[in-house]
Write an enzyme that holds these catalytic residues in place. Structure first.
Site, mmCIF file in Angstrom:
data_model
loop_
_atom_site.group_PDB
_atom_site.id
_atom_site.type_symbol
_atom_site.label_atom_id
_atom_site.label_comp_id
_atom_site.label_asym_id
_atom_site.label_seq_id
_atom_site.Cartn_x
_atom_site.Cartn_y
_atom_site.Cartn_z
ATOM 1 N N GLU A 35 -22.114 -8.817 -1.378
ATOM 2 C CA GLU A 35 -21.543 -7.643 -1.241
ATOM 3 C C GLU A 35 -21.802 -6.933 1.154
ATOM 4 O O GLU A 35 -21.644 -6.380 1.455
ATOM 5 C CB GLU A 35 -22.733 -6.650 -1.373
ATOM 6 C CG GLU A 35 -21.570 -6.530 -3.176
ATOM 7 C CD GLU A 35 -20.199 -5.864 -2.772
ATOM 8 O OE1 GLU A 35 -20.284 -5.140 -2.253
ATOM 9 O OE2 GLU A 35 -19.804 -5.687 -3.388
ATOM 10 N N CYS A 189 -4.036 -1.066 -1.510
ATOM 11 C CA CYS A 189 -4.026 0.384 -1.066
ATOM 12 C C CYS A 189 -4.512 -0.318 1.043
ATOM 13 O O CYS A 189 -5.540 0.255 1.223
ATOM 14 C CB CYS A 189 -4.766 0.872 -1.428
ATOM 15 S SG CYS A 189 -5.161 3.203 -0.013
ATOM 16 N N CYS A 205 -1.313 9.849 -7.536
ATOM 17 C CA CYS A 205 -1.703 9.806 -5.140
ATOM 18 C C CYS A 205 -0.787 10.802 -5.424
ATOM 19 O O CYS A 205 0.575 11.378 -4.847
ATOM 20 C CB CYS A 205 -1.718 8.689 -5.145
ATOM 21 S SG CYS A 205 -2.035 8.273 -3.257
HETATM 22 FE FE1 SF4 Z 1 -3.184 4.333 -1.800
HETATM 23 FE FE2 SF4 Z 1 -2.000 6.258 -2.762
HETATM 24 FE FE3 SF4 Z 1 -0.272 4.068 -2.704
HETATM 25 FE FE4 SF4 Z 1 -1.941 4.069 -4.497
HETATM 26 S S1 SF4 Z 1 -0.112 5.098 -4.211
HETATM 27 S S2 SF4 Z 1 -1.190 2.187 -2.844
HETATM 28 S S3 SF4 Z 1 -3.710 5.291 -4.288
HETATM 29 S S4 SF4 Z 1 -1.708 5.695 -1.071
#
Ligand code: SF4
Length: 352
Positions: A35, A189, A205
């Site tokens: 980490e 993401c 999202c």
């Molecule tokens: Fe990121 Fe939202 Fe796209 Fe998923 S849908 S990759 S959480 S921006």
């Protein structure tokens, strides 16, 4: 388990990374080291450093007994060297405490270099305890998923993100969930051009729904970085030894060894006098091309000055702050990447 965690875990079962070196035997010590190394650094970069580190320091006791120079030597090239110094200090602290590796949030956060998110990662990944994680990748995922508008460097925004992080963290499969959300941020993401078409939580999202994924997380515009200039004196003998100086413990590259670095005004003769080198022993001197090294808060333009001595001067004291170093030798020293590059260039130049 909420909708977010369910979809994320189903995705993790199919696509998550399950064979990283620190996942194979996730003891608290191994997870903690991973980490710390993964802060600000990509997985693929970390893996060879991690494996070398574990081969040399397989447990807290061996790390606590080590010389700091050797720890920093294994860190050379990984950057953000305070992380290596803190690991070493923390290992000593754990050994001196005599109670074994901490297993509570408070105990972990008392270690140098361990913040709330790193402590939570160790609790979840090594102990399977419920703890919300909010590292850089998770901040990006959650700020997009919930369209958090505030600046992520502000406490109020961070508190909002911690709340979201806590509300999604399930009560079971904690290690998998922690790995899953970090993986989602690292592989799907991503900062630029997120792969929303592959994302398991795209259905809810908010940033994606509004076509604003790349706008999050919001950050204060970074201030213009100042440029500093300095010279590095690559002082070598014919036999291939280089004079290195140890930097003060505080500040950038603290505790590492570099060729003597001075302001741009310092002349070769001044540095010789300061280091106890007879100016008449300088056979050649030349300057090299200026190159830039960028730190998080400034650029450093380094002008290399190469001095070749006809013999190793007796007076240039070797001790706590200076030493003669032979690249490829057995004595481990921690050096930042630009110093390694300069010495390698000097050796190659001598071979031409
Ligand atoms: Fe990121 Fe939202 Fe796209 Fe998923 S849908 S990759 S959480 S921006």
């Amino acid at each position: 388990m909420d909708w977010f965690a369910r979809h994320l875990l189903a995705w993790f079962d199919r696509h998550g990374r399950k064979d990283l070196p620190w996942q194979r035997d996730p003891t608290p010590y191994r997870v903690w080291v991973s980490e710390i190394m993964l802060q600000q650094t990509r997985v693929q970069t970390v893996i060879p450093y991690y494996e070398r580190f574990m081969a040399r320091f397989p447990d807290v006791a061996s790390l606590a007994r080590a010389d700091l120079d050797e720890v920093l030597h294994l860190w050379t090239g990984l950057g953000y060297y305070a992380r290596g110094r803190n690991l070493h200090r923390a290992a000593i602290q754990i050994e001196q405490g005599g109670s074994g590796f901490p297993s509570t949030r408070e105990g972990l956060e008392a270690l140098p270099g361990v913040g709330r998110s790193t402590a939570a990662a160790v609790l979840a990944l090594a102990y399977g305890k419920q703890a919300a994680i909010l590292d850089g990748n998770v901040k990006r995922v959650l700020s997009r998923f919930h369209a958090v508008e505030g600046d992520v460097s502000r406490t109020a925004t961070l508190n909002e993100l911690w709340e979201h992080a806590g509300s999604h963290t399930p009560e079971r499969r904690l290690g998998h969930y922690a790995q899953a959300i970090m993986d989602l941020g690292a592989t799907v993401c991503v900062r630029r051009a997120p792969k929303c078409d592959l994302c398991p939580v795209a259905g809810r999202c908010k940033a994606f729904a509004n076509g604003r994924a790349e706008e999050f997380p919001h950050r204060r515009r970074s201030r213009h970085k100042p440029v500093r200039r300095s010279r590095m004196y690559v002082i070598a003998t014919h036999s291939g030894a280089f004079l290195l100086e140890r930097r003060r413990a505080a500040g950038v590259w603290g505790g590492l060894w570099t060729p003597p670095q001075r302001s741009g005004d310092c002349t070769p003769m001044e540095i010789c006098r300061e280091l106890g080198i007879d100016e008449r022993s300088v056979e050649q001197h030349r300057t090299g091309a200026v190159f830039r090294h960028t730190f998080s808060h400034f650029h450093l333009d380094i002008e290399p000055v190469y001095l070749v001595l006809d013999k190793k001067p007796g007076q240039a004291a070797e001790g706590e702050r200076t030493r003669w170093y032979r690249p490829g030798g057995t004595q481990p020293v921690g050096m930042p990447a630009p110093a390694v590059k300069l010495l390698a260039g000097a050796v190659d130049g001598a071979a031409d």
